[in-house]
Design an enzyme around this catalytic site. Structure first.
Site, PDB file in Angstrom:
ATOM      1  CG  HIS A 118       0.242  42.648  -3.059  1.00  0.00           C
ATOM      2  ND1 HIS A 118      -0.528  42.935  -1.954  1.00  0.00           N
ATOM      3  CD2 HIS A 118       1.465  43.200  -2.823  1.00  0.00           C
ATOM      4  CE1 HIS A 118       0.193  43.625  -1.087  1.00  0.00           C
ATOM      5  NE2 HIS A 118       1.400  43.800  -1.587  1.00  0.00           N
ATOM      6  N   GLY A 131      -0.936  38.021   9.427  1.00  0.00           N
ATOM      7  CA  GLY A 131       0.126  37.232  10.031  1.00  0.00           C
ATOM      8  C   GLY A 131       1.480  37.919   9.992  1.00  0.00           C
ATOM      9  CD  GLU A 132       1.318  40.688   6.057  1.00  0.00           C
ATOM     10  OE1 GLU A 132       0.287  40.782   6.756  1.00  0.00           O
ATOM     11  OE2 GLU A 132       1.340  40.910   4.840  1.00  0.00           O
ATOM     12  NE  ARG A 158       0.313  49.709  -1.078  1.00  0.00           N
ATOM     13  CZ  ARG A 158       0.159  48.470  -0.572  1.00  0.00           C
ATOM     14  NH1 ARG A 158      -0.131  47.463  -1.368  1.00  0.00           N
ATOM     15  NH2 ARG A 158       0.307  48.243   0.694  1.00  0.00           N
ATOM     16  CB  SER A 184      -4.071  42.179   8.868  1.00  0.00           C
ATOM     17  OG  SER A 184      -2.911  42.244   8.059  1.00  0.00           O
ATOM     18  CG  HIS A 214      -6.904  37.911   1.990  1.00  0.00           C
ATOM     19  ND1 HIS A 214      -5.782  37.303   1.469  1.00  0.00           N
ATOM     20  CD2 HIS A 214      -6.838  39.209   1.604  1.00  0.00           C
ATOM     21  CE1 HIS A 214      -5.050  38.196   0.821  1.00  0.00           C
ATOM     22  NE2 HIS A 214      -5.671  39.359   0.883  1.00  0.00           N
ATOM     23  CG  ASP A 264      -7.048  43.159   0.395  1.00  0.00           C
ATOM     24  OD1 ASP A 264      -6.870  41.934   0.261  1.00  0.00           O
ATOM     25  OD2 ASP A 264      -6.156  43.940   0.756  1.00  0.00           O
TER      26      ASP A 264
HETATM   27 ZN    ZN Z   1      -2.565  42.262  -1.575  1.00  0.00          ZN
END
Ligand code: ZN
Length: 388
Positions: free
Chosen positions: A194, A68-69, A226, A288, A62, A284
């Protein structure tokens, strides 16, 4: 500008043993056991006791920040050139993320140009999480054909509550357009995907590949470590010829909640018979990362780090017993192949002179990007335009 690196232990990423590497301009000219060259324009570097490897290829960064979530103050900062150089990353692919309103493709392209001007090789994907994708030109094909820096699309989100809940048909049309745009522009046109926490996992891509003639290698699904359920499905997906991408930025809390640590996951995948050629790591970086206190209370956000890429390679070798050659493949040749950057990810004559020397602890010692030295003896020597 001619550079001769002597007596390094070369991993191309194949282990070639002790070799000399000759670099002229932006390219590698020759790799051989003994190269002699002297003259006022030749810089000779002693590579004894050091490992020479291709500069790392980070397929998901990024670069202008992400997040920003959790509201505006959870927007993360942009990537610093020095951090990338010191981490040995010489090729990166910048992406937007969840937010394609306050983050824009024009800003993404400007940052990619800035990093390229500083000496790195930075490309971008057009689009964002959202399908239908928002592109710069009216269509995805035009973006790929007309904008040099765009080499694919994404990261488009599936199996995630933050995704646009794309249907099979929507994803199919997107992949077809990316593929044709890639063909017409001589680029990969890959779809970076993603993959979120929802149980459907990779099933949308699997169905799409089954029902159409779009090859599985058109996709690069990421974050497959993940959770364990997704990780197990991903091993099967990779055994069927797909690429799977592990995310190296993490937190102790995420690992405690069931995220598979990359170094460990690489070992498990290889033991499970997944060909190493199908596995890639990406950082990544600047995404965040939620942080929690000892009681599990949300306390704030961390930021994904580009240095996590090599850290996981190091752990794979030093803690999990993965061969150095295999561990290096996942951050060099494999990602370059997955996104179809033919000049990147390998040390051989004719390729771009993106090169990292690692010390015996597998820490970055020196870095060259397109023939120019950025890091020497663990210190940044390329002076960035902006200092702060
Ligand atoms: Zn992602």
């Amino acid at each position: 500008m001619i550079t001769l690196i002597k007596n390094a232990e070369v991993y191309s990423p194949d282990h070639l043993g002790q070799q000399d590497i000759l670099v002229a301009g932006e390219r590698i000219v020759r790799i051989a056991p003994s190269i002699s060259l002297t003259g006022p324009d030749v810089t000779v570097i002693d590579g004894s006791g050091l490992v020479a490897t291709p500069g790392f290829v980070d397929s998901l960064v990024h670069i202008i920040g992400g997040g920003g979530e959790g509201g505006f103050r959870t927007r993360t900062p942009e990537l610093d050139f020095a951090d990338a150089a010191l981490a040995g990353v010489t090729t990166l692919i910048g992406v937007l993320g969840t937010d394609a309103v306050t983050r824009t493709l024009t800003n993404l392209l400007a940052k990619a140009h800035a990093l390229t001007e500083e000496g790195l090789s930075c490309y971008c994907h057009t689009g964002s999480y959202h399908i239908p994708v928002r592109t710069l030109f009216p269509t995805l094909q035009e973006d790929l054909i007309l904008v040099e820096k765009f080499i694919g699309v994404g990261e488009v989100a599936i199996a995630d509550h933050r995704s646009s809940q794309p249907t099979l048909n929507e994803l199919k049309k997107l992949a077809a357009e990316a593929r044709v745009g890639g063909m017409l522009s001589g680029k990969g046109g890959i779809v970076s995907v993603h993959v979120g926490d929802s149980p459907e996992g990779l099933s949308l891509i699997e169905k799409l590949v089954e029902e159409s003639d779009i090859p599985i290698t058109q996709f690069l699904p990421t974050h497959i470590n993940r959770n364990r359920r997704l990780f197990i499905t991903a091993l099967d997906y990779a055994r069927h010829g797909g690429y799977i991408d592990f995310t190296t930025s993490t937190t102790p809390e995420l690992l405690a909640q069931g995220e598979v640590k990359c170094s460990r996951g690489l070992k498990e995948a290889l033991d499970a018979g997944v060909p190493v050629s199908q596995i890639t790591f990406s950082s990544d970086a600047n995404a965040s990362l939620p942080q929690f206190d000892a009681n599990g209370q949300f306390v704030g956000l961390g930021v994904g780090r580009i240095g996590s890429l090599l850290a996981e390679v190091r752990d794979a070798v030093q803690q999990d017993g993965v061969a150095l050659e295999s561990a290096l493949c996942v951050v060099t040749r494999n990602p370059a192949r997955a996104v179809k950057l033919g000049q990147k990810g390998e040390l051989s004559a004719g390729k771009d002179a993106d090169l990292v020397l690692l010390d015996s602890a597998l820490k970055v010692h020196s870095v060259w990007a397109r023939g120019r030295q950025l890091v020497a003896e663990h210190r940044l020597v390329a002076k960035p335009m902006m200092t702060h």
